[in-house]
Design a protein around this motif. Structure first.
Motif, short mmCIF file in Angstrom:
data_model
loop_
_atom_site.label_atom_id
_atom_site.label_comp_id
_atom_site.label_asym_id
_atom_site.label_seq_id
_atom_site.Cartn_x
_atom_site.Cartn_y
_atom_site.Cartn_z
N ARG A 1 0.84 -1.20 0.00
CA ARG A 1 0.00 0.00 0.00
C ARG A 1 0.87 1.25 0.00
NH1 ARG A 1 -2.33 -0.90 5.58
NH2 ARG A 1 -0.27 -1.87 5.67
N ARG A 2 0.33 2.29 -0.57
CA ARG A 2 0.99 3.59 -0.50
C ARG A 2 0.64 4.25 0.83
NH1 ARG A 2 -0.41 6.74 -5.94
NH2 ARG A 2 1.25 8.07 -5.12
N ASN B 1 -1.01 6.75 1.34
CA ASN B 1 -2.42 7.19 1.36
C ASN B 1 -3.40 6.01 1.40
OD1 ASN B 1 -2.35 6.14 -1.22
ND2 ASN B 1 -2.54 8.12 -2.27
N GLU C 1 -3.82 3.63 -0.79
CA GLU C 1 -4.14 3.01 -2.09
C GLU C 1 -3.13 1.92 -2.42
OE1 GLU C 1 -4.25 6.14 -4.99
OE2 GLU C 1 -5.90 7.18 -3.96
N PRO C 2 -3.55 0.92 -3.20
CA PRO C 2 -2.60 -0.14 -3.54
C PRO C 2 -1.47 0.38 -4.45
CG PRO C 2 -4.68 -0.44 -4.71
CD PRO C 2 -4.89 0.69 -3.76
N GLN D 1 0.73 0.30 -7.54
CA GLN D 1 0.48 -0.22 -8.88
C GLN D 1 1.72 -0.24 -9.76
OE1 GLN D 1 -2.91 2.38 -9.73
NE2 GLN D 1 -4.23 0.58 -9.61
N ASP E 1 5.08 4.15 -7.40
CA ASP E 1 4.22 4.20 -6.21
C ASP E 1 4.98 3.79 -4.95
OD1 ASP E 1 2.04 5.03 -7.68
OD2 ASP E 1 0.99 3.10 -7.65
#
Ligand SMILES: [Zn+2]
Length: 351
Positions: free
Chosen positions: A322-323, A325, A327-328, A330, A334
């Motif tokens: 995960r980032r 933030n 989000e995954p 990608q 990232d």
């Protein structure tokens, strides 16, 4: 595919005399949608799709369709052109018409002497004779960039200033003002391929896309080829942002003498056979984007690397990362903003 039977009556080959007959037969055997599927472009083989040749996730500019004669065509309503199965291979592999025609005939199993043609993805990646050299592109004037450029890019892509300085010093990164916008450009010392993105992160108006492959570029040229010759290990990445991120992580890992990044500028690009020697006896780690075209590209590149006699080939997985933030992750870029709880999983990125 068993359509070879159409060429053989009771086991006897039927001669196709002219090139146009051979091409017509090849189009019957390997129509555009099937060719696109084999090349990892199944999601683009539709009347309305995102274009595989330019980055754009807003407008479906690409179309695959049959003309009034029933022949398959593709067209990008932005700037990438259009044509038939052979034109697609020209564009995908950076081949001249003659080389793309030969590749298409072979891929469809239509050969001059009716030898069994390639059938598999692996066969499609079989080395071809080197096509005649293409003219060198003439690019706009590029600069090494000022401190403002470097600071804006470091913030935009969340990579270290030292990675950017390294990129500039080895010729992978340049800057220019193009169409009224300050831009960062990924290229290398051979100056045959260059892709520009705006420093404000916005898409180019004229192509409705963020990544602009400058006119005349040999789009399949692996960026970093001149550098990679001298390194034992290669990070093979997709696109300019991941190239910068690769340098970021090479510096982080203290691996400047061991690892070198090489970037293919787009998931639809294939490694030209002329670049195979840089991978010979090397350890190559692929960093695939997590989207389907990215995964397809990685599989295809791995086949090509095996043919290029790379010593060891593997791929790094971003699964589960995960980032910051939430989000995954990608792609490799990232990872420069990875969630603190997942950061430890990057420690083996460069073994
Ligand atoms: Zn396009």
């Amino acid at each position: 595919m068993n359509s070879t039977s159409s060429l053989h009556a009771a086991g006897a080959p039927v001669a196709l005399s002219s090139l146009s007959e051979k091409v017509a037969e090849a189009k019957r055997r390997l129509p555009l949608p099937l060719l696109m599927e084999r090349r990892g472009l199944r999601d683009h083989a539709k009347p309305s799709a995102f274009c595989p040749f330019h980055e754009n996730t807003r407008t479906k500019a690409f179309s695959t369709f049959q003309d009034e004669r029933g022949l398959w065509r593709w067209k990008c309503h932005s700037q990438c052109g259009g044509g038939d199965e052979i034109t697609l291979l020209e564009k995908l592999d950076g081949l001249p018409r003659s080389g793309a025609t030969r590749q298409f005939l072979e891929a469809a199993g239509v050969e001059t002497r009716f030898e069994p043609g390639p059938r598999s993805l692996a066969a499609l990646a079989t080395p071809r004779p080197t096509p005649p050299p293409r003219p060198l592109p003439v690019f706009p004037e590029m600069e090494r960039g000022g401190s403002d450029d470097l600071a804006r890019l470091a913030e935009l892509r969340a990579v270290s200033a030292s990675a950017l300085l390294l990129a500039v010093s080895v010729g992978l990164l340049r800057f220019a003002t193009l169409r009224g916008h300050r831009a960062w450009i990924i290229t290398d010392g051979e100056r045959v391929n260059a892709q520009a993105r705006r420093l404000d992160g916005q898409p180019w108006e004229h192509i409705e896309a963020k990544a602009w492959t400058l006119a005349g570029s040999h789009a399949s040229h692996p960026i970093g080829r001149p550098l990679a010759k001298t390194y034992p290990n290669v990070m093979l990445v997709e696109g300019g942002p991941d190239l910068l991120a690769a340098l970021h992580f090479i510096i982080c890992a203290g691996q400047l003498c061991a690892w070198c990044p090489v970037a293919m500028l787009g998931a639809s690009q294939r490694i030209p056979t002329s670049a195979f020697p840089i991978f010979e006896r090397k350890r190559v780690r692929i960093f695939p984007h997590t989207d389907p075209p990215g995964r397809d590209a990685a599989r295809f590149w791995a086949l090509q690397l095996a043919q290029a006699a790379a010593a060891r080939i593997d791929a790094f997985s971003f699964a589960g990362l995960r980032r910051a933030n939430g989000e995954p992750v990608q792609d490799l870029n990232d990872c420069t903003t990875i969630h603190a709880a997942d950061a430890a999983q990057l420690k083996d990125m460069l073994p």
